[in-house]
Design an enzyme around this catalytic site. Sequence first.
Site, PDB file in Angstrom:
ATOM      1  N   HIS A  36       0.856  -1.196   0.000  1.00  0.00           N
ATOM      2  CA  HIS A  36       0.000   0.000   0.000  1.00  0.00           C
ATOM      3  C   HIS A  36       0.896   1.252   0.000  1.00  0.00           C
ATOM      4  CE1 HIS A  36      -4.058   1.738   1.369  1.00  0.00           C
ATOM      5  NE2 HIS A  36      -3.250   2.774   1.180  1.00  0.00           N
ATOM      6  N   HIS A  51       3.021   4.264   0.463  1.00  0.00           N
ATOM      7  CA  HIS A  51       3.353   5.070   1.645  1.00  0.00           C
ATOM      8  C   HIS A  51       4.790   5.539   1.556  1.00  0.00           C
ATOM      9  CE1 HIS A  51       5.055   1.141   2.695  1.00  0.00           C
ATOM     10  NE2 HIS A  51       5.817   1.776   3.574  1.00  0.00           N
ATOM     11  N   CYS A  69      26.476  28.943  -5.224  1.00  0.00           N
ATOM     12  CA  CYS A  69      25.858  27.672  -4.812  1.00  0.00           C
ATOM     13  C   CYS A  69      26.224  26.603  -5.841  1.00  0.00           C
ATOM     14  CB  CYS A  69      24.344  27.827  -4.733  1.00  0.00           C
ATOM     15  SG  CYS A  69      23.458  26.233  -4.696  1.00  0.00           S
ATOM     16  N   CYS A 100      23.271  25.587  -7.984  1.00  0.00           N
ATOM     17  CA  CYS A 100      22.931  26.591  -8.998  1.00  0.00           C
ATOM     18  C   CYS A 100      23.914  26.492 -10.173  1.00  0.00           C
ATOM     19  CB  CYS A 100      22.948  27.996  -8.398  1.00  0.00           C
ATOM     20  SG  CYS A 100      21.563  28.307  -7.269  1.00  0.00           S
TER      21      CYS A 100
END
Lengths: 331, 331
Positions: B163, B165, B195, B198
């Site tokens: 199921h 999750h 960064c 980036c």
Amino acid sequence: MRELRRDPVADRWVIFSAERADRPMGAITEHIVEPDSFCPFCEGAEASTPSESFALREEGSAPDGPGWRLRVVPNKFPALSGEERPSGNETDIYQRLPGVGRHEVIIETPEHDRSLADMPEARIAEVFGAVRGRMREYRKDERIRCAQFFKNHGQAAGASLPHSHSQLIGMPVVSKLLAEELEGAARHYRQRGRCVFCDIIEFELSHGQRVIERDEVFVALAPFASRFPYEAWLVPTRHEARFDDTDDAVILALAGMFKQIAARLNRTLDDPPYNLMLHTAPFGPAPPAPYHWHIELMPVMGRAAGFEWGAGFHINSVFPEDAARVLREAP
Amino acid sequence: MRELRRDPVADRWVIFSAERADRPMGAITEHIVEPDSFCPFCEGAEASTPSESFALREEGSAPDGPGWRLRVVPNKFPALSGEERPSGNETDIYQRLPGVGRHEVIIETPEHDRSLADMPEARIAEVFGAVRGRMREYRKDERIRCAQFFKNHGQAAGASLPHSHSQLIGMPVVSKLLAEELEGAARHYRQRGRCVFCDIIEFELSHGQRVIERDEVFVALAPFASRFPYEAWLVPTRHEARFDDTDDAVILALAGMFKQIAARLNRTLDDPPYNLMLHTAPFGPAPPAPYHWHIELMPVMGRAAGFEWGAGFHINSVFPEDAARVLREAP
């Protein structure tokens, strides 16, 4: 085509070994090993592997024919090879290296159904001795900085063929885990002036609760921060940085201790699949701080999933004190 | 009993979560999931999970009853918990911490057979939104330093229940991979004042060969040093350190991009098992250098074995340029 690439953030090298294809599929989940299919590692099938680089043979038997009890052959699908050329031209933020190295398979026995732990001690010692010999060969090649010896026993541990074998990969960079261990050993040395592994041995022998077994030459431990249930480390008690420098007496003792611990794991966990890894100092000049070679043995009881790949942490449901006690008490 | 232990050599924390037992077995290889057995995550079975900490429900429906479309519940067998006491007394070379933290399960849908990628975008956005909400809750607890969100899809990817999750673990230490990424980002920032993520986005968008897809908000990449075949990263193009700080528009765009990439992977690899991991900055003060949250998505095509555990390196048989091309061309 083979190439090493460094992740610019995580400082992690990845080995690419691929034939370029229209629709490359990579490894498919779990190799299917058909029990009755042809085995390229059996006696008589020598022609189906690349030519042997080392073998232990009956006197007078010819290379790449029958009459051997151990063969080392280049991997037919090597992760790294001796003849890679520099590739690619992007640079900027990215770093890459040609996939130079060695990748060999140690065929540990001609018997198809014999496992390493079931072999006599002297034969196990020949396997470790062959690894040492190949490493002494690898280290002559200045392009190879370290070697990773490992064994995958059982399909769930990643073995693609059931015939008992192990592998040795010589790499042009120091592996990530080895670099981390060298750094940790250096940090400990700066703080205490001692080898961290020697301190671990001393601590564990004096406390005893994580010691599985010991003899004159080796101690087998359930390590304090075991990543996996029933993980065991085999550590030579005498300080020595390099497996490839060790002597025959230590190799024989290693074979004996491996056989003992494997038997305890087999009795406790019903012949589990396992991974065995050698940790040893890089080739070349002495490491900047003491390192101490050892073997790590990990029964495979689950598999790494999202948490492990995301966090780089492990969740272990068995404390090493419990694992060591159970293994000590194994009949 | 729960405890974190640090390996004194590799500087690696392991989470121990165990009931002490005479013969502790740990996880047994591969959970067996019986398709017709009782599912604790289905509507109507709410009493078989711990009480929900968050839910999206029909107006007027009562907590822990039917009428929900998403539930977050504490894990019944948590790796870490809010009520652990300090344990043990060895110190010397070893370090340990009480196993304090949180471990919750996000039940993504009441429908037993619905996968996350098959849900409508708005519903997928609710899942990511719920994770953001729980992280905003976790970060109020000063003992929790970072959170790892992850999803294991399929049994081979480590899912123990079919199921749909996912899971969120709040931890009292910064995870190993996050620490490494923070260090790599800081190194890049010292050298270039930018960064690193980036810079990766800019480089990849200008070269294009590893870009799988892009829109106004996200770029999906096959990373330069992919560890696994068809690994994909979903990176927001706007710089942002923390997933828990992001806004609804980004959450919705993430849902759309995830759905797109999952569909491409499903068509190319025939609904592969996969792991999905969120990488985001630790809670608390701003990181010392720019960090940039993102999602890593890894189809499971093999399993880690001796080489990976020994070296910490990966061998990948598919170059990311090939993977990106195949995924771009997926019908």
